[in-house]
Design an enzyme around this catalytic site. Structure first.
Site, PDB file in Angstrom:
ATOM      1  N   TYR A 144       0.828  -1.206   0.000  1.00  0.00           N
ATOM      2  CA  TYR A 144       0.000   0.000   0.000  1.00  0.00           C
ATOM      3  C   TYR A 144       0.863   1.257   0.000  1.00  0.00           C
ATOM      4  O   TYR A 144       0.697   2.136  -0.855  1.00  0.00           O
ATOM      5  CB  TYR A 144      -0.919  -0.013   1.216  1.00  0.00           C
ATOM      6  CG  TYR A 144      -1.899   1.128   1.277  1.00  0.00           C
ATOM      7  CD1 TYR A 144      -2.948   1.217   0.367  1.00  0.00           C
ATOM      8  CD2 TYR A 144      -1.798   2.115   2.250  1.00  0.00           C
ATOM      9  CE1 TYR A 144      -3.868   2.256   0.427  1.00  0.00           C
ATOM     10  CE2 TYR A 144      -2.706   3.153   2.320  1.00  0.00           C
ATOM     11  CZ  TYR A 144      -3.734   3.225   1.407  1.00  0.00           C
ATOM     12  OH  TYR A 144      -4.639   4.270   1.470  1.00  0.00           O
ATOM     13  N   GLU A 146       4.128   1.800  -0.700  1.00  0.00           N
ATOM     14  CA  GLU A 146       4.945   2.007  -1.896  1.00  0.00           C
ATOM     15  C   GLU A 146       4.080   2.068  -3.157  1.00  0.00           C
ATOM     16  O   GLU A 146       4.433   2.746  -4.122  1.00  0.00           O
ATOM     17  CB  GLU A 146       5.987   0.890  -2.029  1.00  0.00           C
ATOM     18  CG  GLU A 146       7.028   0.889  -0.915  1.00  0.00           C
ATOM     19  CD  GLU A 146       8.042   2.009  -1.021  1.00  0.00           C
ATOM     20  OE1 GLU A 146       7.673   3.142  -1.416  1.00  0.00           O
ATOM     21  OE2 GLU A 146       9.218   1.764  -0.702  1.00  0.00           O
ATOM     22  N   LYS A 148       1.164   3.519  -3.345  1.00  0.00           N
ATOM     23  CA  LYS A 148       0.681   4.902  -3.402  1.00  0.00           C
ATOM     24  C   LYS A 148       1.804   5.870  -3.758  1.00  0.00           C
ATOM     25  O   LYS A 148       1.582   6.873  -4.451  1.00  0.00           O
ATOM     26  CB  LYS A 148       0.049   5.281  -2.057  1.00  0.00           C
ATOM     27  CG  LYS A 148      -1.293   4.621  -1.788  1.00  0.00           C
ATOM     28  CD  LYS A 148      -2.407   5.205  -2.651  1.00  0.00           C
ATOM     29  CE  LYS A 148      -3.772   4.757  -2.202  1.00  0.00           C
ATOM     30  NZ  LYS A 148      -4.867   5.396  -2.953  1.00  0.00           N
ATOM     31  N   ASN A 189     -13.271  -0.079  14.621  1.00  0.00           N
ATOM     32  CA  ASN A 189     -13.010  -1.157  15.577  1.00  0.00           C
ATOM     33  C   ASN A 189     -13.509  -0.799  16.968  1.00  0.00           C
ATOM     34  O   ASN A 189     -14.232  -1.574  17.610  1.00  0.00           O
ATOM     35  CB  ASN A 189     -11.510  -1.452  15.649  1.00  0.00           C
ATOM     36  CG  ASN A 189     -11.032  -2.381  14.560  1.00  0.00           C
ATOM     37  OD1 ASN A 189     -11.818  -2.868  13.752  1.00  0.00           O
ATOM     38  ND2 ASN A 189      -9.735  -2.620  14.511  1.00  0.00           N
ATOM     39  N   ASP A 205       1.154   0.106  23.488  1.00  0.00           N
ATOM     40  CA  ASP A 205       0.786   0.683  24.785  1.00  0.00           C
ATOM     41  C   ASP A 205      -0.338   1.712  24.681  1.00  0.00           C
ATOM     42  O   ASP A 205      -0.767   2.272  25.687  1.00  0.00           O
ATOM     43  CB  ASP A 205       2.010   1.296  25.476  1.00  0.00           C
ATOM     44  CG  ASP A 205       2.637   2.440  24.684  1.00  0.00           C
ATOM     45  OD1 ASP A 205       2.035   2.879  23.672  1.00  0.00           O
ATOM     46  OD2 ASP A 205       3.727   2.898  25.068  1.00  0.00           O
ATOM     47  N   ARG A 275       1.290  10.206  13.693  1.00  0.00           N
ATOM     48  CA  ARG A 275       0.784  10.626  12.396  1.00  0.00           C
ATOM     49  C   ARG A 275      -0.037  11.889  12.608  1.00  0.00           C
ATOM     50  O   ARG A 275      -1.050  11.874  13.296  1.00  0.00           O
ATOM     51  CB  ARG A 275      -0.060   9.509  11.796  1.00  0.00           C
ATOM     52  CG  ARG A 275      -0.514   9.704  10.363  1.00  0.00           C
ATOM     53  CD  ARG A 275       0.617   9.816   9.359  1.00  0.00           C
ATOM     54  NE  ARG A 275       1.501   8.689   9.263  1.00  0.00           N
ATOM     55  CZ  ARG A 275       1.204   7.513   8.731  1.00  0.00           C
ATOM     56  NH1 ARG A 275       0.000   7.265   8.292  1.00  0.00           N
ATOM     57  NH2 ARG A 275       2.109   6.587   8.627  1.00  0.00           N
TER      58      ARG A 275
END
Length: 309
Positions: A144, A146, A148, A189, A205, A275
């Site tokens: 995914y 690489e 993209k 989820n 964690d 992110r």
């Protein structure tokens, strides 16, 4: 008004984009192979004269007359894109080539839905567009990540070599109604587990961070980018608000009233620790920034999941 092609149009983001384009008066052709998309997401559009659905895989060429193309076709959640990594890479690369060829033939503007995954597990935080990334080329997420990155390369090469009118956006975590409850994304989820009274699964964690953009805000950014003159991108589209997985879980538990317990599991391979987008360029070029607070967006998303599970 334009005749617009949306690849991956039966998916989570694609179906919302189709809605917005139709509301703005465009004629929409939606193509999707339904690998991860669902006809349920676009069932409310069936029968409209200004909407056409074609079951098609972008790995194979298609000949259509269109004015603009939004290329969203690709599995976007790790469980789905890792299930068939070769097909995922083909979707990104062959799909980009086929859509760029179609744009070249039609002299159409084309927007590539790229991803924050092009930054990999970033060594720079937050991530601006000029950061070149820290991507593992042979890890389990590489098909995914690489794929993209290669799609972006193709878009800019077609622009430089053939003069194709391109736009490239990098989408950060987006959530909202029509998410697949089994797609393995953290928001869906947590909500599904909370609503079912199951344990909420925290990987690592729980201190890894993500930024969550509500779908309506993201679609607005996509539209502004497509309509922006003289700017190819790439441009980050996402919410710069940053939350740990533990903070997200706490908000979901509070909003659902669930008594689910948190359980901790090993962190998956190549999972990024942080992110967060820098969106200064989107503010400058598009006059765009997200408006929906996480709590507000989660309420709407939870209301959707309460109806389907």
């Amino acid at each position: 008004m334009s005749k617009v092609l949306v690849t991956g149009g039966a998916g989570f983001l694609g179906s919302h984009l189709c809605d917005r384009l139709l509301a703005d008066g465009h004629t929409v052709i939606c193509i999707d192979n339904l690998q991860t998309g669902s006809e349920k997401n676009i069932s409310h559009l069936a029968g409209r004269k200004d909407f056409t659905f074609i079951k098609h895989d972008v790995i194979e060429p298609i000949d259509l007359e269109v004015d603009r193309i939004f290329n969203l076709a690709c599995p976007a959640s790790p469980p789905h894109y890792q299930a068939d990594p070769v097909r995922t890479a083909k979707t990104s690369v062959f799909g980009a080539i086929n859509m760029l060829e179609l744009a070249k033939k039609n002299n159409a503007r084309i927007l590539q839905a790229s991803t924050s995954e092009v930054y990999g597990n970033p060594l720079v935080h937050p991530q601006p567009e000029n950061y070149l990334g820290n991507v593992n080329p042979d890890g389990i997420r590489s098909c995914y990540d690489e794929g993209k990155r290669m799609a972006e390369t193709l878009f800019f090469d077609y622009h430089r070599q053939y003069g194709v009118d391109i736009r490239v956006i990098r989408i950060f975590n987006t959530y909202g109604p029509r998410m697949n409850p089994e797609d393995g994304r953290v928001v869906s989820n947590f909500i599904v587990q909370a609503l079912k009274g199951e344990d909420i699964t925290i990987y690592g964690d729980g201190n890894q961070t993500r930024s969550f953009c509500y779908v309506d805000d993201l679609i607005e950014g996509m539209m502004r980018m497509m309509n922006c003159e003289g700017f190819t991108g790439p441009v980050n589209l996402g919410n710069p608000g940053e939350f740990t997985m533990l903070e997200l879980a706490e908000q979901v538990l509070e909003l659902t009233g669930s008594h689910s317990k948190l359980v901790f599991m090993p962190l998956p391979g190549d999972d990024p620790a942080k992110r967060k987008p820098v969106i200064d360029l989107a503010k400058e070029k598009l006059g765009w920034e997200p408006k929906t607070a996480l709590k507000e967006g989660l309420k709407k998303t939870i209301a959707y999941f309460e109806k389907i599970i």
